[in-house]
Design a protein around this motif. Sequence first.
Motif, short mmCIF file in Angstrom:
data_model
loop_
_atom_site.label_atom_id
_atom_site.label_comp_id
_atom_site.label_asym_id
_atom_site.label_seq_id
_atom_site.Cartn_x
_atom_site.Cartn_y
_atom_site.Cartn_z
N ASN A 1 -8.11 10.30 -2.57
CA ASN A 1 -8.37 10.55 -1.16
C ASN A 1 -8.90 11.93 -0.79
O ASN A 1 -8.72 12.36 0.36
CB ASN A 1 -7.10 10.25 -0.35
CG ASN A 1 -7.04 8.78 0.01
OD1 ASN A 1 -8.04 8.20 0.42
ND2 ASN A 1 -5.89 8.15 -0.17
N ASP B 1 -12.93 2.21 4.45
CA ASP B 1 -11.73 2.11 5.30
C ASP B 1 -12.07 1.49 6.64
O ASP B 1 -11.19 1.14 7.42
CB ASP B 1 -11.13 3.51 5.52
CG ASP B 1 -10.24 3.92 4.35
OD1 ASP B 1 -9.96 3.06 3.49
OD2 ASP B 1 -9.83 5.10 4.30
N GLY C 1 -10.53 6.52 -0.43
CA GLY C 1 -10.62 6.58 1.03
C GLY C 1 -11.72 5.63 1.50
O GLY C 1 -12.54 5.98 2.33
N GLY C 2 -11.73 4.42 0.93
CA GLY C 2 -12.83 3.49 1.12
C GLY C 2 -13.74 3.56 -0.10
O GLY C 2 -13.27 3.58 -1.24
N ARG D 1 -6.10 16.51 3.62
CA ARG D 1 -5.01 15.54 3.81
C ARG D 1 -3.72 16.07 3.17
O ARG D 1 -2.99 15.34 2.49
CB ARG D 1 -5.37 14.18 3.21
CG ARG D 1 -4.72 13.00 3.91
CD ARG D 1 -4.79 11.70 3.13
NE ARG D 1 -4.37 10.57 3.94
CZ ARG D 1 -4.00 9.40 3.48
NH1 ARG D 1 -4.00 9.17 2.21
NH2 ARG D 1 -3.63 8.44 4.29
N ASP E 1 -6.20 4.81 -5.73
CA ASP E 1 -6.86 5.53 -4.65
C ASP E 1 -7.17 6.97 -5.05
O ASP E 1 -6.63 7.50 -6.05
CB ASP E 1 -5.95 5.51 -3.41
CG ASP E 1 -6.74 5.46 -2.11
OD1 ASP E 1 -7.91 5.91 -2.10
OD2 ASP E 1 -6.18 5.01 -1.11
N ASP F 1 0.84 -1.21 0.00
CA ASP F 1 0.00 0.00 0.00
C ASP F 1 0.88 1.25 0.00
O ASP F 1 2.04 1.24 -0.40
CB ASP F 1 -0.97 -0.06 1.20
CG ASP F 1 -2.28 0.64 0.94
OD1 ASP F 1 -2.31 1.89 1.01
OD2 ASP F 1 -3.30 -0.03 0.67
N ASP F 2 0.34 2.33 0.47
CA ASP F 2 0.95 3.66 0.46
C ASP F 2 2.34 3.66 1.12
O ASP F 2 2.57 2.91 2.07
CB ASP F 2 0.01 4.59 1.25
CG ASP F 2 0.28 6.05 1.00
OD1 ASP F 2 1.28 6.37 0.35
OD2 ASP F 2 -0.55 6.87 1.46
N LYS G 1 -3.96 -0.81 -6.83
CA LYS G 1 -5.03 -0.23 -6.00
C LYS G 1 -5.00 1.26 -6.28
O LYS G 1 -4.06 1.95 -5.89
CB LYS G 1 -4.76 -0.53 -4.52
CG LYS G 1 -5.71 0.17 -3.56
CD LYS G 1 -5.46 -0.24 -2.13
CE LYS G 1 -6.21 0.66 -1.15
NZ LYS G 1 -5.98 0.27 0.23
N TRP H 1 -0.08 0.16 -4.56
CA TRP H 1 -1.00 1.29 -4.34
C TRP H 1 -0.52 2.51 -5.11
O TRP H 1 0.68 2.81 -5.12
CB TRP H 1 -0.99 1.60 -2.84
CG TRP H 1 -1.89 2.72 -2.40
CD1 TRP H 1 -3.16 2.61 -1.92
CD2 TRP H 1 -1.56 4.12 -2.31
NE1 TRP H 1 -3.65 3.84 -1.56
CE2 TRP H 1 -2.69 4.80 -1.79
CE3 TRP H 1 -0.42 4.88 -2.64
CZ2 TRP H 1 -2.72 6.18 -1.57
CZ3 TRP H 1 -0.46 6.26 -2.43
CH2 TRP H 1 -1.60 6.88 -1.90
N CYS I 1 -10.56 2.63 -5.30
CA CYS I 1 -10.63 2.98 -3.88
C CYS I 1 -10.69 4.50 -3.81
O CYS I 1 -10.07 5.18 -4.62
CB CYS I 1 -9.36 2.46 -3.19
SG CYS I 1 -9.19 2.99 -1.47
C1 GLA Z 1 -6.92 5.44 1.75
C2 GLA Z 1 -7.32 4.00 1.50
C3 GLA Z 1 -6.61 3.11 2.49
C4 GLA Z 1 -5.11 3.30 2.35
C5 GLA Z 1 -4.75 4.76 2.55
C6 GLA Z 1 -3.28 4.99 2.23
O1 GLA Z 1 -7.43 5.90 2.95
O2 GLA Z 1 -8.70 3.84 1.55
O3 GLA Z 1 -6.97 1.76 2.28
O4 GLA Z 1 -4.72 2.85 1.08
O5 GLA Z 1 -5.52 5.60 1.71
O6 GLA Z 1 -2.91 6.30 2.39
#
Ligand code: GLA
Length: 740
Positions: free
Chosen positions: A482, A550, A530-531, A445, A480, A368-369, A478, A413, A528
Amino acid sequence: MLKAIASGIVLLSASFLAVAQSSPAAFDPDAKVFRLDGGNVSYVFGVNPRGELQQLYWGGRLANTDHFGKAEPMREWASFDSSYTNTPQEYAGWGAGLFVEPAIKVTFADGTRDLVLHYDSHEKTENGVDVVLKDIKRNFFVTLHYSIDPESGILARSATIENHEALSATVEQAAAAAWSLPAAHYTLNYLTGRWAGEWTLTQEKLNPGARVLESRRGSTSHQANPWFVIQAGDSQEESGEVWFGALAWSGAWRITVEQDQLDAVRVTGGFNPFDFGYVLHPGQSLETPVFYAGYSAHGLGGASRLLHHFEIEHILPRRVGTGPHAAPKPRPVIFNSWEATEMNVSDAGQMALAEKAAALGVDRFVMDDGWFGQRKTDHAGLGDWYVNPEKFPHGLKPLIDKVHSLNMDFGLWVEPEMVNPDSDLYRKHPDWVLNFPGRPRSEERTQLVLNLARPDVRAYVLGFLDKLLTENEIAFLKWDYNRNWSEPGWDQLPPLEQKKVYVEFTRNLYAILAELKRRHPKVELESCSGGGGRVDLGILKYADEVWPSDNTDPFDRLTQQDGFTYAYTPQVMMAWVTDTPHWLNKRTTSLSYRMLSSMQGSLGIGANISKWTDEEAATAKRLIASYHEVQPTIVQGDLYRLISPRNGSEFSATQTVNREKSQSVVFAFIHSTQEGRTFPTLKLKGLDPAAQYALTSIEGQAGPGTPETASGAWWMNHGLNMGEDFRGDFQAAAFRLDRK
Ligand code: GLA
C-alpha cells in the motif's frame, strides 16, 4: 514460459546452406541471419559486417522460401548521425557514437564508459536462440535470449550481462530488449492512471523524441503500466498492423519509445536506469527481466486477444490439463469483507457475513485487513502477523471451520512487505526498513517499506507466511502493498552497491512467492497494491488474479475494465459488486447494473450484504448462477470491445467468444441516454458464420423481432438490436449465444 515454448527458430547460416539451397543469396557464408517464426509473425535479425546485431524484419509471417541477405548497417546520414546510432541494433551498448536510448551502459573500474558489443557466438536453444555479444576490447559479455511462441508469435527476450574483467564494473542501465520499427506514421498506446483511477488508455501520435513510460517508485505503479501498443497509421480497434509489448518486472521499470532523427522507432525497456547501479565483480552476472512483444494485423483487439491467450497459457500459474491450451481454472466467485466492515472484523461479524455470502452462491470467503496484531486503524499492526486475540479469541479456526461448513473456502488479506512504526516488529528491528541512516523516514499511510532485499527480512516474511499457511486452512492470500518507496537506502552494503536494492528487492519477492507455492501448492494468490499498483507479467507468473482498482464504482469500472483488457486477460481482473451510493463518486446504481459491470471480469461481492433486502439477495443469487454457467467464456474467450466506454461514450458493449466458437456472451451498457437515441445495433464478431446460435437473455430484453435462433452470419451481419425500451441512466443488459 521459456520451457513451454517449442522451438520456432530457423537458423540461416552457413551451416544451413547444406540443407536448403533454394535461395543462395540468403546464404552468403559471411552473413549470419537469425529468423524466428511463430503464429502469424516472423522476426529476423542478423550480424552486420562490423559485428553488430541488427534487426532486419518484424511483422507478418513470411514464406519459408523468403530469405534475407547479409545485414547492412544504416549509413552515416550526416556527420551528426553516426552509422552506429542509425542502425537498428538489437542491443546497443552506450559507446561509439550512440545517441539514441542505449540498451546497456557500463562504467569500468578504470573509468572507461565505452561499450561496443559485437557478435561472439550463438547457441540454438529448445525455444529459440541465445546470442552472445562481447565488447570489442574487454571481457564483458551480454547473452541475448530469444524465444517465440509457435501459436501466438509472441517473442520473449531478456539478457544476461557478465563481467569477466579482472576488476569490477558498474551496470548503470540495462534493458531486457530493444525493439525496432522502420520510419512510418505511428500511434502509441499506453496505460496511465492514479490511485482509484488506473487503466486509462492514452493514445498519441508518435513524434520525434522520446516518450518515457516508467515507474521510479520501486514497484510497477498505478501511474503507468509496463505495456505498449504501436499502431500503424491506419490501424483501428479491429484492423491494421500493431506491435505490442509487456515487460515482466514488478520493480522500478522504464520503457522508452523513441523516434530518432531519421524517424525510425526504437522501444527499449527494462530496469529503470534512474538511480540504478549494479556492481558486477569479476565473474558476476546480472539477469534482466523478460520483455515480451508481439505483432497483429488485426488492430488493438487482435493484439489483446493474442496477449490474453498467451497470459492464460504461458504466464499464469496453476494451469490445469495438458496441451497447448492448458489454462488456469476460472476464479471462484468471492466475497471480500473490506467495504463491508473495513478493519472492524470479528469472529461473529465475519461468520454472519459468511452465512449471507454462502446463500448467494459465493465460492470463497475472504477476510480483508484488520485481523492481526493491534490493528484497529491503519496506524498500527503491520508487521505483527499474529491473530488479534480480542477480535478472534480462539484464533482463525472457528471462522475457517464455519466458512468450510458453508461450502466455501477461506482467504485472508496480508501486506507482508510493510511495517507500521507502531508495531512490535519495528520496535525490535528499526533497521529493517528502507532508509538512509540519520535521515527522515517518510511515512505513507503511517507505514514504512521493509527492505525485502535483506536476507533477514526475506527470511522473516517467508517464515511468518509459511507459519500462517501451515497452521490455518487458507486457500487464498490477498497480498497487498500500500505505498511506494522513499529513501531507498540499504546500509548493510558498501555505498556503491546499495542501488542493487532495485533488483534484489523484487527478486526476493519473486523468490518468496515461488517458495510459498512450492511449500503450499494449493494456495492461490492475488496481487493487490492499493488497487492496481502491481499488475505486470512478472507478478502474474505467481499471482492467480489481481485487484485492478480500489475504485469499485460500476460505471468507472467499465472504462477501467476497457483499459485493463488492452493488456491483461479478464481471467485475472477481479471485480466486486459493492454498495450504492458508491463511497467514491456518490453515484447510485441498480444492483443489476452493478452485477453486470462486475460480470465482465472475475466476479466478486464486496458489499455489506447483511443489509441487503431479500429482493437484492435474490437478484444477486440469480446472476451469480447465470455467471457461473458462462464464466469460462467471459474470462478466457476472445474479447471484442464492440463499443468502448472511453471518451464519455453514451454506450458501451463487449462480446466474448470461447475458443470452440460454441458460446458467446454480450454485455451492453448505457451511461445516460441523450436526445432519445437508441442503442446501436451490435454487429457481433468471431462466431462461426455457418453455425446456428440460440440467444438467451441473462438480463434485459433484445428488441422486438429478434430471432431466438439464427446463424453466426446473421448475428455478425444483421446484428443484435436492443429495442427502444433500453434507455435511461446506468442501464445494463447481457445475453448469451449457444451453438445449437
Ligand atoms: C488496499 C486494498 C483494499 C483493502 C485495503 C485494506 O487499499 O486495495 O482492497 O484491502 O488496502 O487496508
